[in-house]
Design a protein around this motif. Structure first.
Motif, mmCIF file in Angstrom:
data_model
loop_
_atom_site.group_PDB
_atom_site.id
_atom_site.type_symbol
_atom_site.label_atom_id
_atom_site.label_comp_id
_atom_site.label_asym_id
_atom_site.label_seq_id
_atom_site.Cartn_x
_atom_site.Cartn_y
_atom_site.Cartn_z
ATOM 1 N N UNK A 51 0.856 -1.192 0.000
ATOM 2 C CA UNK A 51 0.000 0.000 0.000
ATOM 3 C C UNK A 51 0.890 1.239 0.000
ATOM 4 N N UNK A 52 0.448 2.244 -0.724
ATOM 5 C CA UNK A 52 1.202 3.490 -0.801
ATOM 6 C C UNK A 52 0.530 4.513 0.111
ATOM 7 N N UNK A 64 3.990 2.253 11.462
ATOM 8 C CA UNK A 64 5.419 2.253 11.808
ATOM 9 C C UNK A 64 5.596 1.761 13.255
ATOM 10 N N UNK A 65 4.725 2.210 14.143
ATOM 11 C CA UNK A 65 4.849 1.837 15.562
ATOM 12 C C UNK A 65 4.527 0.363 15.808
ATOM 13 N N UNK A 66 3.521 -0.165 15.085
ATOM 14 C CA UNK A 66 3.056 -1.540 15.375
ATOM 15 C C UNK A 66 3.623 -2.577 14.422
ATOM 16 N N UNK A 67 4.144 -2.104 13.251
ATOM 17 C CA UNK A 67 4.643 -3.012 12.193
ATOM 18 C C UNK A 67 3.540 -3.941 11.670
ATOM 19 N N UNK A 68 2.313 -3.437 11.669
ATOM 20 C CA UNK A 68 1.184 -4.224 11.172
ATOM 21 C C UNK A 68 0.190 -3.302 10.481
ATOM 22 N N UNK A 124 1.743 -8.165 8.185
ATOM 23 C CA UNK A 124 2.901 -7.802 9.027
ATOM 24 C C UNK A 124 3.860 -7.033 8.139
ATOM 25 N N UNK A 125 4.225 -5.861 8.575
ATOM 26 C CA UNK A 125 5.087 -4.986 7.774
ATOM 27 C C UNK A 125 6.463 -5.621 7.548
ATOM 28 N N UNK A 126 6.869 -5.732 6.274
ATOM 29 C CA UNK A 126 8.214 -6.269 6.002
ATOM 30 C C UNK A 126 9.107 -5.242 5.305
ATOM 31 N N UNK A 127 8.514 -4.152 4.820
ATOM 32 C CA UNK A 127 9.352 -3.121 4.203
ATOM 33 C C UNK A 127 8.598 -1.790 4.201
ATOM 34 N N UNK A 137 4.517 0.700 1.594
ATOM 35 C CA UNK A 137 4.527 -0.206 2.735
ATOM 36 C C UNK A 137 4.196 -1.607 2.246
ATOM 37 N N UNK A 138 5.079 -2.527 2.526
ATOM 38 C CA UNK A 138 4.921 -3.885 2.035
ATOM 39 C C UNK A 138 4.678 -4.801 3.228
ATOM 40 N N UNK A 139 3.638 -5.633 3.107
ATOM 41 C CA UNK A 139 3.306 -6.506 4.231
ATOM 42 C C UNK A 139 3.104 -7.935 3.803
#
Ligand code: FMN
Length: 193
Positions: A51-52, A64-68, A124-127, A137-139
């Motif tokens: 998602x952009x 950014x805080x939760x990585x999700x 789950x955020x990976x990038x 944001x890549x999950x």
């Protein structure tokens, strides 16, 4: 008729319509939802979605805080909700409370999943990478919530049961015309070439 050539991108609506989603996130006891039209699948194995998101969005900080993050796909009936969460900021209001947004329980993350969604991904955020004025944001998709009864046995959305919310740009929403469906087998058509 001759096409106009412009150097600037203008409002960037040339490639619309797009499926209008609601991206959700939570961190430090705050949860939030925003409209997002810039999103795509990236990989099957493992399942990865992107998602952009502008770093100005309150949602960005929560991710950014939760990585999700969650990506919720909604029916055309929910376009007013999409416009509402896309026109307000979680920095100022609790959208879940103000809009009385009903939730399903997430299973692998803590992201809010919208009850109104016919499908939703828990990611789950990976990038997290910057491109111009947005963050890509890549999950990894760790859970999929989907309303089986609105999909065909082939797991394609059944347009007799649900109309997806599309965004045309310029604050205009629409859905697909189900009487335009054509079944074109790529193997059959590929052989015609
Ligand atoms: C239909 C629609 C699509 C949108 N798509 C995006 C998008 O893909 N990325 C983005 O950063 N903002 C997008 N926005 C803008 C955000 O949804 C909007 O700025 C929202 O208020 C952000 O909320 P927040 O500050 O609570 O995170 C879109 C808005 C609308 C109405």
């Amino acid at each position: 008729m001759a096409k106009v050539i412009s150097e600037g991108i203008g409002k960037f609506y040339h490639h619309y319509p797009k499926v209008a989603t609601i991206v959700t996130a939570q961190a430090k006891g705050k949860e939030n939802a925003m409209a997002a039209a810039w999103h795509t699948s990236i990989s099957f194995k493992p399942p990865i979605y992107g998602v952009s998101i502008s770093p100005k969005r309150f949602t960005y900080q929560l991710i950014v805080d939760s990585k999700e993050f969650g990506v919720n796909f909604l029916p055309f009936d929910s376009v007013e909700l999409i416009a509402s969460v896309g026109g307000s900021t979680g920095a100022e209001v609790d959208k879940f409370q103000r809009l009385n947004i009903a939730k399903d329980k997430p299973v692998k993350t803590a992201v809010p999943i919208l009850k109104a969604a016919y499908a939703a991904y828990e990611c789950k955020l990976i990038d997290d990478r910057g491109y111009g004025d947005h963050r890509w944001l890549v999950g990894e998709i760790v859970a999929v919530h989907w309303l089986k009864k609105v999909f065909t046995p082939e797991e394609v959305l059944d347009l007799n049961k649900v109309s997806p919310a599309l965004y045309l740009g310029g604050e205009l929403y629409s859905t697909v015309a189900k009487d335009t469906i054509r079944s074109l087998d790529r193997d059959v058509y590929g052989k015609k070439v």
